[in-house]
Design a protein around this motif. Structure first.
Motif, mmCIF file in Angstrom:
data_model
loop_
_atom_site.group_PDB
_atom_site.id
_atom_site.type_symbol
_atom_site.label_atom_id
_atom_site.label_comp_id
_atom_site.label_asym_id
_atom_site.label_seq_id
_atom_site.Cartn_x
_atom_site.Cartn_y
_atom_site.Cartn_z
ATOM 1 N N VAL A 208 12.083 74.800 -10.786
ATOM 2 C CA VAL A 208 11.099 73.741 -11.032
ATOM 3 C C VAL A 208 11.093 73.367 -12.509
ATOM 4 O O VAL A 208 11.055 72.184 -12.868
ATOM 5 C CB VAL A 208 9.703 74.192 -10.572
ATOM 6 N N PHE A 209 11.130 74.378 -13.369
ATOM 7 C CA PHE A 209 11.143 74.146 -14.814
ATOM 8 C C PHE A 209 12.354 73.311 -15.216
ATOM 9 O O PHE A 209 12.233 72.310 -15.941
ATOM 10 C CB PHE A 209 11.156 75.487 -15.547
ATOM 11 N N ALA A 210 13.542 73.701 -14.716
ATOM 12 C CA ALA A 210 14.761 72.957 -15.045
ATOM 13 C C ALA A 210 14.712 71.551 -14.469
ATOM 14 O O ALA A 210 15.135 70.585 -15.115
ATOM 15 C CB ALA A 210 15.985 73.706 -14.517
ATOM 16 N N GLY A 211 14.187 71.419 -13.239
ATOM 17 C CA GLY A 211 14.119 70.104 -12.613
ATOM 18 C C GLY A 211 13.219 69.151 -13.368
ATOM 19 O O GLY A 211 13.548 67.966 -13.524
ATOM 20 N N VAL A 212 12.078 69.634 -13.847
ATOM 21 C CA VAL A 212 11.170 68.771 -14.606
ATOM 22 C C VAL A 212 11.826 68.330 -15.914
ATOM 23 O O VAL A 212 11.721 67.165 -16.315
ATOM 24 C CB VAL A 212 9.840 69.495 -14.877
ATOM 25 N N LEU A 213 12.521 69.235 -16.574
ATOM 26 C CA LEU A 213 13.210 68.866 -17.811
ATOM 27 C C LEU A 213 14.265 67.795 -17.558
ATOM 28 O O LEU A 213 14.454 66.874 -18.359
ATOM 29 C CB LEU A 213 13.872 70.090 -18.446
ATOM 30 N N MET A 214 14.948 67.896 -16.413
ATOM 31 C CA MET A 214 16.040 66.977 -16.111
ATOM 32 C C MET A 214 15.552 65.643 -15.556
ATOM 33 O O MET A 214 16.352 64.700 -15.427
ATOM 34 C CB MET A 214 17.004 67.628 -15.119
ATOM 35 N N THR A 215 14.282 65.545 -15.219
ATOM 36 C CA THR A 215 13.761 64.292 -14.657
ATOM 37 C C THR A 215 12.747 63.610 -15.574
ATOM 38 O O THR A 215 12.760 62.385 -15.696
ATOM 39 C CB THR A 215 13.114 64.526 -13.287
ATOM 40 N N PHE A 216 11.881 64.381 -16.202
ATOM 41 C CA PHE A 216 10.825 63.783 -17.018
ATOM 42 C C PHE A 216 11.401 63.017 -18.199
ATOM 43 O O PHE A 216 10.981 61.882 -18.485
ATOM 44 C CB PHE A 216 9.865 64.870 -17.501
ATOM 45 N N VAL A 217 12.370 63.618 -18.889
ATOM 46 C CA VAL A 217 12.924 62.980 -20.097
ATOM 47 C C VAL A 217 13.647 61.677 -19.762
ATOM 48 O O VAL A 217 13.338 60.622 -20.339
ATOM 49 C CB VAL A 217 13.842 63.961 -20.857
ATOM 50 N N PRO A 218 14.623 61.668 -18.831
ATOM 51 C CA PRO A 218 15.293 60.382 -18.547
ATOM 52 C C PRO A 218 14.394 59.372 -17.862
ATOM 53 O O PRO A 218 14.546 58.167 -18.073
ATOM 54 C CB PRO A 218 16.467 60.788 -17.641
ATOM 55 N N ALA A 219 13.438 59.834 -17.030
ATOM 56 C CA ALA A 219 12.535 58.891 -16.364
ATOM 57 C C ALA A 219 11.623 58.199 -17.369
ATOM 58 O O ALA A 219 11.346 57.001 -17.246
ATOM 59 C CB ALA A 219 11.707 59.616 -15.301
ATOM 60 N N SER A 220 11.165 58.931 -18.370
ATOM 61 C CA SER A 220 10.268 58.344 -19.370
ATOM 62 C C SER A 220 10.983 57.343 -20.267
ATOM 63 O O SER A 220 10.357 56.409 -20.779
ATOM 64 C CB SER A 220 9.647 59.449 -20.236
ATOM 65 N N SER A 221 12.271 57.532 -20.461
ATOM 66 C CA SER A 221 13.023 56.634 -21.345
ATOM 67 C C SER A 221 13.846 55.602 -20.583
ATOM 68 O O SER A 221 14.598 54.841 -21.192
ATOM 69 C CB SER A 221 13.943 57.458 -22.254
ATOM 70 N N ASP A 222 13.709 55.564 -19.272
ATOM 71 C CA ASP A 222 14.479 54.621 -18.459
ATOM 72 C C ASP A 222 14.009 53.185 -18.706
ATOM 73 O O ASP A 222 12.836 52.942 -19.002
ATOM 74 C CB ASP A 222 14.317 54.973 -16.978
#
Length: 287
Positions: A208-222
């Protein structure tokens, strides 16, 4: 001589990756940092003056877009956890010999271009598309019902775009769980919900920790989803940066916004890691 080789071997192995990061990350980042402190225009050129007001002015002008981007990224991550965990859980514990096939099916749509997939979502969510037009014709939806151009459409596009980046880390974490541990919890009269809450989910936290890191950052800057699926009311900070770089040629402001976004994301990631307790997560992963 052998001792020298053994000492240098790790550094030689890291050297290609280090040079790659230096050329294509460190140097561009240093260049962009320099640009963020410059003044001028595309005609007369830019001059380094240490103009740090680029940061304060950009943040004051686009605070709304920045906050909106962070909210979209957070909502996307939460929705992805809710959608991905059951899928990853089923594949890990009930997929049997077809686990690789199920994972391949999840990844299959992502062999298509990111932009083309987003355009497909636009065609699907449009008012006269294959999804909503028949429902409106049948009277199941009002004529003024609209999804395209709203926050819902943008978040839905983000969720679809980054789904594998949440499913795969959670699946890897669940796959490492010994089924006997779950069986032991049931032997101790734990209900399925208690077993999940006290055994399965804590052991899956690294994923879950890795998944949030891999989704939150690119989603916020998309900016692609907000550009194709949203409207002027759903503009994200990535759109602003893209427009300033490629359309307005306002490199100092664009660079300042990029660094501001990166700083905010890093603070958010470190806060999330501190709240979750990365040391505890790593201990769970080690077990």
């Amino acid at each position: 001589m052998d001792r020298v080789k053994r000492t240098l071997a790790p550094y030689l192995l890291v050297l290609p990756g280090g040079l790659w990061l230096l050329l294509f990350f460190a140097v561009p980042m240093a260049t962009m940092l320099s640009l963020s402190l410059q003044e001028g225009d595309i005609v007369n050129g830019f001059v380094f003056t240490g103009h740090w007001q680029n940061y304060t002015e950009s943040l004051a002008d686009y605070q709304t877009q920045l906050i909106r981007s962070l909210v979209y990224g957070a909502v996307t991550s939460i929705v992805l956890i809710a959608l991905s965990f059951p899928v990853a859980y089923w594949i890990a514990f009930y997929g049997g010999k077809r686990k690789a096939t199920y994972l391949f099916l999840i990844m299959l749509p992502f062999f298509v271009s990111f932009v083309l997939r987003t355009i497909s979502w636009r065609m699907l969510l449009t008012d006269d598309g294959v999804l909503f037009h028949p429902l409106k014709e049948a009277g199941l939806l009002p004529d003024d019902f609209q999804v395209l151009g709203t926050s819902t459409a943008v978040v839905a596009g983000l969720v679809y775009s980054f789904l594998p980046f949440m499913v795969l880390p959670i699946y890897v974490a669940l796959e490492r769980i010994d089924p006997r541990v779950v069986e032991a919890a049931r032997d101790l009269y734990a209900s399925p919900m208690t077993s999940f809450r006290k055994v399965v989910f804590p052991l899956a936290l690294p994923g879950v920790f890795a998944g949030v890191l891999m989704t939150f950052v690119p989603a916020s800057s998309d900016y692609v989803n907000s550009e194709l699926l949203g409207s002027s009311e759903t503009t994200m900070i990535g759109q602003v940066i893209q427009a300033k770089f490629l359309q307005n040629s306002d490199y100092p402001s664009a660079s300042a916004l990029s660094f501001t976004l990166m700083a905010v994301l890093l603070i958010g990631v470190f806060t999330y890691a501190r709240a979750l307790g990365t040391e505890d997560v790593m201990k769970v992963a080690a077990r």
